[in-house]
Write an enzyme that holds these catalytic residues in place. Structure first.
Site, mmCIF file in Angstrom:
data_model
loop_
_atom_site.group_PDB
_atom_site.id
_atom_site.type_symbol
_atom_site.label_atom_id
_atom_site.label_comp_id
_atom_site.label_asym_id
_atom_site.label_seq_id
_atom_site.Cartn_x
_atom_site.Cartn_y
_atom_site.Cartn_z
ATOM 1 C CG MET A 13 -2.009 -1.081 1.146
ATOM 2 S SD MET A 13 -3.016 -1.180 2.655
ATOM 3 C CE MET A 13 -1.925 -2.145 3.733
ATOM 4 C CG MET A 14 1.561 3.262 -3.732
ATOM 5 S SD MET A 14 3.349 3.100 -3.923
ATOM 6 C CE MET A 14 3.804 4.807 -4.233
ATOM 7 C CB CYS A 95 -0.777 0.807 -8.966
ATOM 8 S SG CYS A 95 -0.925 2.457 -8.250
ATOM 9 C CE LYS A 134 -2.246 -6.753 -4.467
ATOM 10 N NZ LYS A 134 -3.154 -5.725 -5.001
#
Length: 332
Positions: A13-14, A95, A134
């Site tokens: 998670m950024m 993303c 992912k």
């Protein structure tokens, strides 16, 4: 360790899963696979590698998530990361942020599965550790049936050791990154169909909209090899304390919260001595006692006291004194 052993993971998670967050999460679960934030391959090649790749030994098993779309650069970054001791390299094909799209990687790579396969093959040729992908189930107007199948088949043929699938489309046009985490409908059944088609010798993990360990176990029961929690694990990290027992069959035992806070205080002290600030560590801990008596005061103390100049690790112990640990023990 076979990849099949990774039944439970905390998602990359950024701006959240930095090294301080991971150290904290590791105090709660010894078995979950932890992921870094996405790091761009070029940054590793040209930037401050110790800052980007440095981590504490206790964080293992630990995966580095890479962003990029140039096979040779990803391969170079993967080799450097392997030298830093990471247990896995994961390629981000999910993303949807604007800054990721501008670099021609992330979810937009769903449209170029052959390129993703080339990236995987290049990294596999450079490292001995697992290389994984992912992804989403599709982007924009793609049909998730052929889109996900083609991506999966190509990257697995190229040597990917696992595929982690966020069970939503990403809409690159019309939705913000935040909206992309909630608005596209979840389609767990699509991921289950992929797993059923690929068979038992291919690892397919699932991610997206899973809020509790019970929901995660239900995904395992439905066929997913592994389950990845993101925001739920971050905002309510206390649930990680039961993950080893629920997913790996280890004996359930109550957490020694005093010892855990002592460990975090010692870690924070080392970080401060190296020039850091207490809030770098404590910002990841505010949700720890979610739902318990004193949790609001815990959050308040960490949010107001930890950012102050000169704040020290004693703030953690002051905040812990507000929590009713007897109530927590009953809930465990």
């Amino acid at each position: 360790m076979k990849y099949q052993s990774h039944r439970f993971a905390v998602a990359p998670m950024m701006d959240w899963t930095d090294r301080h967050c991971r150290f904290f999460h590791r105090q709660l679960t010894s078995r979950a696979l932890l992921y870094t934030e996405m790091v761009v391959a070029d940054a590793i090649i040209h930037g401050d590698r110790d800052r980007l790749l440095g981590h504490d030994a206790v964080e293992h098993p630990l995966a580095l998530q890479l962003g990029g779309s140039q096979p040779e650069r990803l391969a170079q970054a993967a080799r450097i990361a392997a030298e830093y001791g990471y247990d896995e390299i994961n390629l981000n094909v999910g993303c949807p942020s604007d800054r990721v799209q501008s670099g021609t990687f992330g979810a937009c790579l769903m449209r170029t599965p052959a390129l993703v396969a080339d990236c995987v093959a290049a990294m596999k040729a450079e490292v001995r550790i697992p290389v994984t992908v992912k992804c989403r189930i599709g982007v924009d107007d793609q049909d998730p049936e052929p889109a996900l199948d083609e991506l999966a088949d190509r990257v697995l043929a190229a040597g990917s050791d696992a595929l982690w699938v966020h069970a939503r489309k990403a809409w690159l046009q019309g939705l913000s990154p935040k909206e992309n985490r909630d608005i596209p409908p979840l389609d767990y059944a699509r991921v289950h169909r992929l797993k059923a088609r690929l068979g038992s010798d291919r690892f397919v993990g699932i991610n997206g909209g899973i809020h509790t360990l019970e929901e995660a176990l239900a995904q395992r029961a439905a066929g997913a090899d592994g389950v990845m929690l993101g925001r739920a694990a971050y905002h309510n990290p206390g649930l990680l304390a039961a993950a080893d027992a629920r997913f790996y069959g280890e004996q359930a035992a109550p957490v020694d919260w005093d010892a855990m806070i002592d460990a975090m205080a010692a870690y924070a002290s080392r970080h401060i001595a190296a020039g850091g600030r207490l809030v770098h560590v404590t910002r990841h801990m505010t949700g720890l006692f979610h739902g318990l008596a004193g949790a609001r005061k815990w959050r308040q103390i960490l949010s107001t006291e930890a950012p102050k100049p000169g704040a020290g690790p004693d703030v953690l112990k002051v905040a812990l004194a507000e929590i009713c640990l007897d109530e927590q023990a009953k809930a465990a």
